[in-house]
Design a protein around this motif. Structure first.
Motif, short mmCIF file in Angstrom:
data_model
loop_
_atom_site.label_atom_id
_atom_site.label_comp_id
_atom_site.label_asym_id
_atom_site.label_seq_id
_atom_site.Cartn_x
_atom_site.Cartn_y
_atom_site.Cartn_z
N ALA A 126 0.65 -1.19 0.06
CA ALA A 126 0.04 -0.18 -0.03
C ALA A 126 0.73 1.39 -0.14
CB ALA A 126 -0.97 -0.01 1.11
N LEU A 127 2.13 1.19 0.26
CA LEU A 127 3.00 2.37 0.49
C LEU A 127 4.27 2.39 -0.71
CD1 LEU A 127 3.42 2.67 4.48
CD2 LEU A 127 1.84 3.88 2.87
N ALA A 128 3.91 1.31 -1.48
CA ALA A 128 5.04 1.28 -2.72
C ALA A 128 5.19 2.50 -3.27
CB ALA A 128 4.59 0.34 -3.54
N GLN A 129 6.66 2.97 -3.86
CA GLN A 129 6.99 4.03 -4.46
C GLN A 129 7.79 3.61 -5.78
OE1 GLN A 129 8.84 6.80 -2.19
NE2 GLN A 129 7.52 6.85 -0.50
N PRO A 130 7.72 4.44 -6.83
CA PRO A 130 8.59 3.97 -8.02
C PRO A 130 10.15 3.97 -7.58
CG PRO A 130 6.88 5.49 -8.35
CD PRO A 130 7.05 5.46 -6.86
N CYS A 131 10.68 3.05 -7.96
CA CYS A 131 12.30 2.71 -7.64
C CYS A 131 13.08 3.20 -8.61
CB CYS A 131 12.25 1.33 -7.57
SG CYS A 131 14.16 0.76 -6.88
N ALA A 132 14.33 3.57 -8.33
CA ALA A 132 15.18 4.31 -9.08
C ALA A 132 16.79 3.70 -8.96
CB ALA A 132 15.38 5.74 -9.07
N ASP A 146 7.13 -10.28 -1.48
CA ASP A 146 6.26 -10.88 -0.98
C ASP A 146 4.99 -10.93 -1.86
OD1 ASP A 146 3.59 -11.54 0.84
OD2 ASP A 146 5.12 -12.79 1.70
N PRO A 147 4.30 -12.09 -2.38
CA PRO A 147 3.31 -12.09 -3.20
C PRO A 147 1.90 -11.21 -2.81
CG PRO A 147 4.10 -14.05 -3.40
CD PRO A 147 4.89 -13.29 -2.19
N GLU A 148 1.94 -11.29 -1.33
CA GLU A 148 0.69 -10.65 -0.67
C GLU A 148 1.04 -9.18 -0.88
OE1 GLU A 148 -0.56 -11.97 3.26
OE2 GLU A 148 -0.40 -13.92 2.65
N GLU A 149 2.39 -8.67 -0.58
CA GLU A 149 2.38 -7.23 -0.52
C GLU A 149 2.45 -6.70 -2.04
OE1 GLU A 149 2.29 -5.25 1.84
OE2 GLU A 149 2.49 -6.97 3.29
N LEU A 150 2.78 -7.46 -2.97
CA LEU A 150 2.74 -6.98 -4.53
C LEU A 150 1.00 -7.12 -5.09
CD1 LEU A 150 5.42 -9.30 -5.98
CD2 LEU A 150 5.57 -6.76 -5.51
N ALA A 151 0.28 -7.83 -4.39
CA ALA A 151 -0.90 -7.80 -4.67
C ALA A 151 -1.64 -6.63 -4.02
CB ALA A 151 -1.75 -8.88 -4.08
N ALA A 152 -1.11 -5.85 -3.03
CA ALA A 152 -1.54 -4.73 -2.33
C ALA A 152 -1.15 -3.47 -2.88
CB ALA A 152 -1.32 -4.75 -0.79
N GLU A 156 -2.64 2.36 -9.60
CA GLU A 156 -1.85 3.43 -10.38
C GLU A 156 -0.58 3.31 -10.60
OE1 GLU A 156 -2.47 5.26 -6.34
OE2 GLU A 156 -3.78 4.04 -7.72
N LEU A 157 0.13 2.12 -9.60
CA LEU A 157 1.42 2.04 -9.62
C LEU A 157 1.80 0.55 -10.24
CD1 LEU A 157 2.38 3.34 -5.85
CD2 LEU A 157 2.83 4.49 -8.26
N ARG A 158 1.04 -0.21 -10.56
CA ARG A 158 1.09 -1.50 -10.89
C ARG A 158 1.75 -1.50 -12.50
NH1 ARG A 158 -2.06 -5.56 -8.54
NH2 ARG A 158 -3.10 -4.77 -6.87
N GLY A 159 1.76 -0.49 -13.18
CA GLY A 159 2.35 -0.38 -14.50
C GLY A 159 3.99 -0.44 -14.29
N HIS A 160 4.43 -0.13 -12.89
CA HIS A 160 5.90 0.08 -12.69
C HIS A 160 6.61 -1.12 -12.37
CE1 HIS A 160 6.16 4.40 -12.63
NE2 HIS A 160 5.02 4.62 -12.03
#
Length: 163
Positions: A126-132, A146-152, A156-160
């Motif tokens: 839920a707190l993911a941010q784009p990575c550089a 973790d797959p559970e975190e990726l699912a959360a 709008e950020l999933r394309g990254h």
């Protein structure tokens, strides 16, 4: 703040400021200890530079049943950037004698002078941010793999995501 032996804060190729090595560190060597202020989940504080660490048991070791704690970094460790292929990892322990939490960064491989220190921030989805970070295995987001975190991860950020 005391000088970090073998390290220097400088502009980073990853983001903002970073911490680079000025001497060699061997795999498994403690690179530095961090200093911070301990908070509980219900406390009011700015968590921008806070580590989220497991709670501890009577022996000072991690206790999966204890609530997580937040260790707000107040020294140069706050400038250690994220990487999906980190060269350090954080360990921590509550020191009952000192009445304080200790957190330290350990080299996960040999580090040569001039390398920027990194660790995996592994944000919750839920707190993911784009990575550089630029690592070949970059996940595209600063997020726990973790797959559970990726699912959360917010839509709008999933394309990254690159995993």
């Amino acid at each position: 703040m005391p000088h970090l032996t073998g390290l220097r804060v400088t502009h980073s190729a990853i983001h903002g400021y970073g911490v680079i090595t000025t001497r060699r560190f061997a795999k498994g060597e403690i690179v530095l200890e961090g200093d911070g202020v301990l908070y509980r989940e219900d406390d009011e504080f700015d968590d921008t530079y806070a580590l989220v660490l497991p709670g501890w048991g009577a022996d000072g070791g991690d206790d999966p049943d204890a609530p997580a704690v937040y260790y707000d970094l107040i020294d140069q460790t706050r400038w250690i950037n994220h990487s999906c292929e980190p060269n350090t990892e954080i360990d921590s322990r509550y020191d009952h004698e000192r009445g304080a939490l200790r957190a330290w960064w350990v080299a996960t491989r040999d580090l040569e002078p001039g390398e920027e220190l990194t660790y995996d921030y592994a944000f919750v989805g839920a707190l993911a941010q784009p990575c550089a970070c630029g690592a070949p295995t970059c996940r595209g987001l600063i997020v726990d793999a973790d797959p559970e975190e990726l699912a959360a991860v917010p839509e709008e950020l999933r394309g990254h995501l690159r995993v």
